[in-house]
Structures are given as C-alpha cells and as structure tokens.
Design a protein around this motif. Structure first.
Motif, PDB file in Angstrom:
ATOM      1  N   ILE A  21       0.840  -1.202   0.000  1.00  0.00           N
ATOM      2  CA  ILE A  21       0.000   0.000   0.000  1.00  0.00           C
ATOM      3  C   ILE A  21       0.869   1.244   0.000  1.00  0.00           C
ATOM      4  O   ILE A  21       2.006   1.232   0.496  1.00  0.00           O
ATOM      5  CB  ILE A  21      -0.975  -0.007   1.211  1.00  0.00           C
ATOM      6  CG1 ILE A  21      -2.126   0.982   0.978  1.00  0.00           C
ATOM      7  CG2 ILE A  21      -0.236   0.298   2.522  1.00  0.00           C
ATOM      8  CD1 ILE A  21      -3.292   0.773   1.949  1.00  0.00           C
ATOM      9  N   PHE A  22       0.332   2.304  -0.581  1.00  0.00           N
ATOM     10  CA  PHE A  22       1.065   3.558  -0.706  1.00  0.00           C
ATOM     11  C   PHE A  22       0.274   4.681  -0.032  1.00  0.00           C
ATOM     12  O   PHE A  22      -0.948   4.588   0.159  1.00  0.00           O
ATOM     13  CB  PHE A  22       1.310   3.883  -2.186  1.00  0.00           C
ATOM     14  CG  PHE A  22       2.117   2.834  -2.888  1.00  0.00           C
ATOM     15  CD1 PHE A  22       3.502   2.842  -2.823  1.00  0.00           C
ATOM     16  CD2 PHE A  22       1.495   1.804  -3.579  1.00  0.00           C
ATOM     17  CE1 PHE A  22       4.259   1.861  -3.454  1.00  0.00           C
ATOM     18  CE2 PHE A  22       2.228   0.809  -4.205  1.00  0.00           C
ATOM     19  CZ  PHE A  22       3.619   0.840  -4.147  1.00  0.00           C
ATOM     20  N   THR A  23       0.987   5.737   0.328  1.00  0.00           N
ATOM     21  CA  THR A  23       0.360   6.871   1.021  1.00  0.00           C
ATOM     22  C   THR A  23      -0.825   7.397   0.228  1.00  0.00           C
ATOM     23  O   THR A  23      -0.725   7.652  -0.978  1.00  0.00           O
ATOM     24  CB  THR A  23       1.381   7.994   1.228  1.00  0.00           C
ATOM     25  OG1 THR A  23       2.497   7.487   1.962  1.00  0.00           O
ATOM     26  CG2 THR A  23       0.761   9.159   1.984  1.00  0.00           C
ATOM     27  N   GLY A  24      -1.956   7.551   0.892  1.00  0.00           N
ATOM     28  CA  GLY A  24      -3.167   8.071   0.260  1.00  0.00           C
ATOM     29  C   GLY A  24      -4.026   7.025  -0.392  1.00  0.00           C
ATOM     30  O   GLY A  24      -5.116   7.336  -0.884  1.00  0.00           O
ATOM     31  N   ALA A  25      -3.576   5.777  -0.395  1.00  0.00           N
ATOM     32  CA  ALA A  25      -4.360   4.699  -1.011  1.00  0.00           C
ATOM     33  C   ALA A  25      -5.422   4.194  -0.036  1.00  0.00           C
ATOM     34  O   ALA A  25      -5.272   4.245   1.187  1.00  0.00           O
ATOM     35  CB  ALA A  25      -3.438   3.561  -1.422  1.00  0.00           C
ATOM     36  N   ALA A  26      -6.512   3.670  -0.592  1.00  0.00           N
ATOM     37  CA  ALA A  26      -7.594   3.132   0.230  1.00  0.00           C
ATOM     38  C   ALA A  26      -7.162   1.848   0.917  1.00  0.00           C
ATOM     39  O   ALA A  26      -6.488   0.995   0.323  1.00  0.00           O
ATOM     40  CB  ALA A  26      -8.818   2.875  -0.639  1.00  0.00           C
ATOM     41  N   MET A  27      -7.546   1.715   2.180  1.00  0.00           N
ATOM     42  CA  MET A  27      -7.265   0.487   2.916  1.00  0.00           C
ATOM     43  C   MET A  27      -8.129  -0.650   2.362  1.00  0.00           C
ATOM     44  O   MET A  27      -9.340  -0.488   2.193  1.00  0.00           O
ATOM     45  CB  MET A  27      -7.565   0.682   4.402  1.00  0.00           C
ATOM     46  CG  MET A  27      -6.611   1.627   5.113  1.00  0.00           C
ATOM     47  SD  MET A  27      -4.955   0.912   5.331  1.00  0.00           S
ATOM     48  CE  MET A  27      -5.312  -0.359   6.554  1.00  0.00           C
ATOM     49  N   PRO A  28      -7.523  -1.800   2.086  1.00  0.00           N
ATOM     50  CA  PRO A  28      -8.318  -2.941   1.592  1.00  0.00           C
ATOM     51  C   PRO A  28      -9.282  -3.437   2.666  1.00  0.00           C
ATOM     52  O   PRO A  28      -9.063  -3.255   3.866  1.00  0.00           O
ATOM     53  CB  PRO A  28      -7.262  -3.997   1.275  1.00  0.00           C
ATOM     54  CG  PRO A  28      -5.960  -3.270   1.189  1.00  0.00           C
ATOM     55  CD  PRO A  28      -6.088  -2.106   2.134  1.00  0.00           C
ATOM     56  N   LYS A  29     -10.344  -4.069   2.219  1.00  0.00           N
ATOM     57  CA  LYS A  29     -11.265  -4.690   3.158  1.00  0.00           C
ATOM     58  C   LYS A  29     -10.508  -5.709   4.005  1.00  0.00           C
ATOM     59  O   LYS A  29      -9.665  -6.441   3.501  1.00  0.00           O
ATOM     60  CB  LYS A  29     -12.399  -5.383   2.402  1.00  0.00           C
ATOM     61  CG  LYS A  29     -13.315  -4.443   1.656  1.00  0.00           C
ATOM     62  CD  LYS A  29     -14.375  -5.236   0.887  1.00  0.00           C
ATOM     63  CE  LYS A  29     -15.265  -4.306   0.078  1.00  0.00           C
ATOM     64  NZ  LYS A  29     -16.254  -5.073  -0.736  1.00  0.00           N
ATOM     65  N   GLY A  30     -10.818  -5.741   5.277  1.00  0.00           N
ATOM     66  CA  GLY A  30     -10.190  -6.685   6.190  1.00  0.00           C
ATOM     67  C   GLY A  30      -8.955  -6.158   6.879  1.00  0.00           C
ATOM     68  O   GLY A  30      -8.626  -6.596   7.985  1.00  0.00           O
ATOM     69  N   ALA A  31      -8.244  -5.225   6.245  1.00  0.00           N
ATOM     70  CA  ALA A  31      -7.030  -4.655   6.847  1.00  0.00           C
ATOM     71  C   ALA A  31      -7.400  -3.508   7.778  1.00  0.00           C
ATOM     72  O   ALA A  31      -8.356  -2.773   7.521  1.00  0.00           O
ATOM     73  CB  ALA A  31      -6.079  -4.174   5.765  1.00  0.00           C
ATOM     74  N   ASP A  32      -6.627  -3.332   8.852  1.00  0.00           N
ATOM     75  CA  ASP A  32      -6.934  -2.259   9.798  1.00  0.00           C
ATOM     76  C   ASP A  32      -5.703  -1.481  10.241  1.00  0.00           C
ATOM     77  O   ASP A  32      -5.805  -0.538  11.026  1.00  0.00           O
ATOM     78  CB  ASP A  32      -7.647  -2.819  11.030  1.00  0.00           C
ATOM     79  CG  ASP A  32      -6.877  -3.963  11.717  1.00  0.00           C
ATOM     80  OD1 ASP A  32      -5.632  -3.988  11.604  1.00  0.00           O
ATOM     81  OD2 ASP A  32      -7.523  -4.820  12.331  1.00  0.00           O
ATOM     82  N   THR A  33      -4.520  -1.848   9.752  1.00  0.00           N
ATOM     83  CA  THR A  33      -3.275  -1.247  10.209  1.00  0.00           C
ATOM     84  C   THR A  33      -2.281  -1.258   9.062  1.00  0.00           C
ATOM     85  O   THR A  33      -2.372  -2.110   8.170  1.00  0.00           O
ATOM     86  CB  THR A  33      -2.709  -2.037  11.408  1.00  0.00           C
ATOM     87  OG1 THR A  33      -3.689  -2.072  12.450  1.00  0.00           O
ATOM     88  CG2 THR A  33      -1.422  -1.424  11.946  1.00  0.00           C
ATOM     89  N   VAL A  34      -1.327  -0.311   9.102  1.00  0.00           N
ATOM     90  CA  VAL A  34      -0.272  -0.285   8.087  1.00  0.00           C
ATOM     91  C   VAL A  34       1.066  -0.479   8.775  1.00  0.00           C
ATOM     92  O   VAL A  34       1.402   0.236   9.733  1.00  0.00           O
ATOM     93  CB  VAL A  34      -0.280   1.029   7.291  1.00  0.00           C
ATOM     94  CG1 VAL A  34       0.960   1.126   6.389  1.00  0.00           C
ATOM     95  CG2 VAL A  34      -1.541   1.119   6.446  1.00  0.00           C
ATOM     96  N   MET A  35       1.827  -1.459   8.282  1.00  0.00           N
ATOM     97  CA  MET A  35       3.208  -1.657   8.696  1.00  0.00           C
ATOM     98  C   MET A  35       4.093  -0.910   7.709  1.00  0.00           C
ATOM     99  O   MET A  35       4.023  -1.166   6.497  1.00  0.00           O
ATOM    100  CB  MET A  35       3.563  -3.145   8.697  1.00  0.00           C
ATOM    101  CG  MET A  35       5.007  -3.422   9.092  1.00  0.00           C
ATOM    102  SD  MET A  35       5.328  -5.192   9.324  1.00  0.00           S
ATOM    103  CE  MET A  35       5.020  -5.837   7.668  1.00  0.00           C
ATOM    104  N   VAL A  36       4.888   0.048   8.205  1.00  0.00           N
ATOM    105  CA  VAL A  36       5.677   0.884   7.298  1.00  0.00           C
ATOM    106  C   VAL A  36       6.740   0.043   6.608  1.00  0.00           C
ATOM    107  O   VAL A  36       7.255  -0.950   7.163  1.00  0.00           O
ATOM    108  CB  VAL A  36       6.321   2.071   8.043  1.00  0.00           C
ATOM    109  CG1 VAL A  36       5.245   2.992   8.610  1.00  0.00           C
ATOM    110  CG2 VAL A  36       7.263   1.602   9.130  1.00  0.00           C
TER     111      VAL A  36
END
Length: 393
Positions: free
Chosen positions: A91-106
């Motif tokens: 995932i990239f900055t400003g992109a929509a979070m996919p269904k099921g995901a709730d957190t971003v690991m940098v």
C-alpha cells in the motif's frame, strides 16, 4: 466639543454598517472575499479509510507475522480483494485500505522475499496505526467556513476538497475617494513651490488593494463650497472617503459641503494622534468618512477606520485590525490625552520608534513597518517592557 476615544469611535461607526448585497462566485474567483453564508461540506474527507504511509496493509491481530502479499493498493487504484488471516497488501500513502485490513506496517520495518512478508523492526504499536480513518478531517454536512470569515487560500482549499464549487460572498464595495485642496496637483506634474503633489488617493487605493472594492476616483476637488457640495451630492457609492478640509479653518469646507449635500455627521474629532480631525457620517445609505489631509494622518485613520468599514461592508465578522505585542527597544515618555500611534520598526522582536514623530513626516512612515500604540495618559515606558503594536507592512 470633547474628543471621542478611538475604540468608542470604531464601535459607534461599525454599529451603523450593514453588509452589501450577496452574490455567488466560482470558488476560484472568491479569494479575498468574505463568506456571506456558511460553507458546508458536500462530501466526507477522507471518503474512505486511507493509508498514511508507504508500507503494507495488514490485520493488527496477525502481528508479528509472517504474511503473504496478495495485492497492491495505490491512490486511485484500490485493491479489490479482502485481506484475510496472514495476508497483506502492498500500500502507498493516500491509497484506500483494503477490506479486512486495519493497520499499516511501514515499509522500513518490513522484510519481503517474493510474496513472503516478515516483520523487520518494532512494527505498529496499536490497532489502526499509520492510517487515516474515514471522516478524519470532516464529514459531509460539516461547516467548513463560517459566515463572515475571509476566504483565504487555505479556506478555499478546504472548501474545494469538501466538494464545493461555488460560494456566496458579498459583492465588491463601491468606494468613492476625493482629495480636496487648491494647493494639490497630480503626482509627476510640474508644481510651484507652493503646490503639493497629491498622494492620499494613491495611498487609499493601495491600502484597499487587498479588499474587494470598486474605486470611484473623484479626483482633486477645489476649496469651493459649491464644487464640493455638487461632487458630494452626485456621488453614488457605499462609502465616500474624503481627505483634507476636515478641520476648522476658513478653507476647511468638507463638513459644510457634506451637510449641504444632505449628509448627517455622526461624530467629528477623535482622541487620536495623528488624525484628530476625522469625521464620520452618512448621506442616505452611503457612509461618509472625512480624513485629515496630512498623509500620515490619512494613513493612520484609514488603517483604523476606512479598512474596517470596507471589511464590514464586505461581510467581515471581525473587521478591526489585530494588534500584537513586542519588546520596546528604547525608553518612551509619558503620553498625553490622545491615543498615540507612533511610527516604528520591528527587528528581531524588538520595536524601535522611527525618526521624528511629527505628523508631517511621511518619510518616517515609509521607513516604518508597525505602529506602537500608546494609550491616553500612559506613563513612561522603559526599554525591555512589552508594548502593543499594529503591523502596517
């Protein structure tokens, strides 16, 4: 006649001001106007949960991994699948979070080998870390800009992001400007030693250049009651501003000319230095301000009265100039019975009064960037004390 305190004169004057009519403008043409009604968000921002960082969208419950990368989400190109247990999406900055995901690991804390993803660092410490939740900034129906607020670049940007394409503002304020005096000539024209190049009209136009105004230039008017009366009777404007002829000498004819033209004078003579012989009134729906002819006095009274009146006519909910404070760089003597606006220069947070303060000293004003405000009967002030100032440049 007693002198009217500056603050009382401002309150009294602004109490008589009603904003001009409203109009609707495309948002790109509204910079510098004042909102005539609240600006309401037509959409939610962000409209979906977004990533705040480049990395991998995961389920917080799956930490510390590992994961299998099953897709990618970029701004404008979301991942259509659903993140399940042990799965992740690039995932990239400003992109929509996919269904099921709730957190971003940098990405700096991620190790990747093909589709296999591992944690290579501390990792996100809380559920939802590195994401921006839907509606974090604002939601549809929220007030983005209050009525009476000036439309700045930032406010226009938030309105545009809120899906607003047009805003309701006040129409431009029609301001008529006249200089009076037989000694005056246009700048740059040959002049005798007894003539004076007229600068107040230029000064006023320049001070109002950042305001939504339509200027009506009445030119230089002679010191004749009939000519002044005719000019004041014929003008059609929201505000008439005159300079010169506002005192009590035999050739100070502005007040009698205004009264002969049907104007009613509300107040005259302010406890102010420079600028004491200022007058305010009304002819029908047109407001009238008579400023002193001295350019320094005209400047100060324009800052304190003309610009606030124009802003109030244009719909501002807080039209008075804002002051701030600075440290005095020198001692100042006790003040007299009038509020004194002393020309000064601000350097590294310390303010120094500039040159000779006589009201005739226009060069002193030109070399100043602020005015030090001294209240009536203020005691002596020492260098190092705090002083109220009004920025003018």
């Amino acid at each position: 006649m007693s002198l009217l305190p500056v603050a009382e004169a401002q309150v009294r004057l602004l109490a008589s001001v009603a904003p001009v009519a409203a109009e609707t403008l495309p948002i790109g043409a509204a910079l510098g106007r004042w909102a005539a009604e609240p600006v309401i968000a037509a959409r939610t921002q962000p409209a979906a949960d977004l990533s705040a960082m480049d990395g991998y969208a995961i389920r917080f419950a799956d930490l510390p991994g590992p994961w299998r990368v099953i897709g990618e989400s970029a701004a404008g190109r979301p991942f259509d699948g659903t993140i399940g247990a042990g799965e992740a999406a690039r995932i990239f900055t400003g992109a929509a979070m996919p269904k099921g995901a709730d957190t971003v690991m940098v990405q700096e804390e991620a190790g990747r080998d093909g589709d296999r993803l591992t944690l290579d660092g501390e990792g996100p410490l809380a559920l939802g870390r590195n994401t921006r939740r839907r509606g974090l900034d604002f939601s549809a129906g929220d007030v983005l800009i209050e009525a009476g607020a000036r439309l700045t670049a930032a406010r226009l940007a938030v309105a545009a992001t809120g899906g607003v394409g047009a805003v309701t503002v006040r129409r431009p304020v029609r301001v008529a400007i006249a200089a009076t005096g037989d000694e005056l000539v246009e700048p740059g024209t040959p002049a005798s030693d007894t003539a004076l190049p007229e600068s107040n009209r230029l000064l006023l136009r320049s001070l109002l250049a950042d305001s939504p105004v339509e200027i009506v230039d009445l030119g230089i008017l002679p010191d004749r009651l009939d000519a002044l009366t005719e000019a004041f009777r014929d003008v059609q404007a929201d505000l008439l501003v005159t300079t010169g002829g506002a005192s009590v000498g035999d050739h100070d004819l502005v007040r009698p000319a205004l009264e002969a033209a049907g104007a009613q004078i509300d107040f005259w003579r302010i406890a102010l230095r420079p600028g004491k012989p200022m007058m305010a009134g009304r002819r029908g729906q047109m407001l009238v301000l008579g400023l002193p002819g001295n350019p320094v006095s005209a400047f100060v009274t324009a800052i304190l009265f003309v610009k606030p009146v124009v802003a109030a006519l244009a719909g501002a909910h807080n039209p008075l100039p804002r002051t701030t404070r600075a440290i005095l760089g020198e001692d100042l003597p006790a003040n007299g019975p009038r509020t004194d606006y002393m020309r000064a220069a601000l350097t590294d947070g310390r303010v120094s009064v500039s040159g000779i303060q006589d009201s005739s000293m226009l060069l002193t004003l030109a070399r100043s960037d602020c005015l030090v405000i001294r209240e009536p009967h203020a005691p002596p002030a020492a260098a190092g004390e705090s002083a109220e100032i009004l920025m003018i440049a």
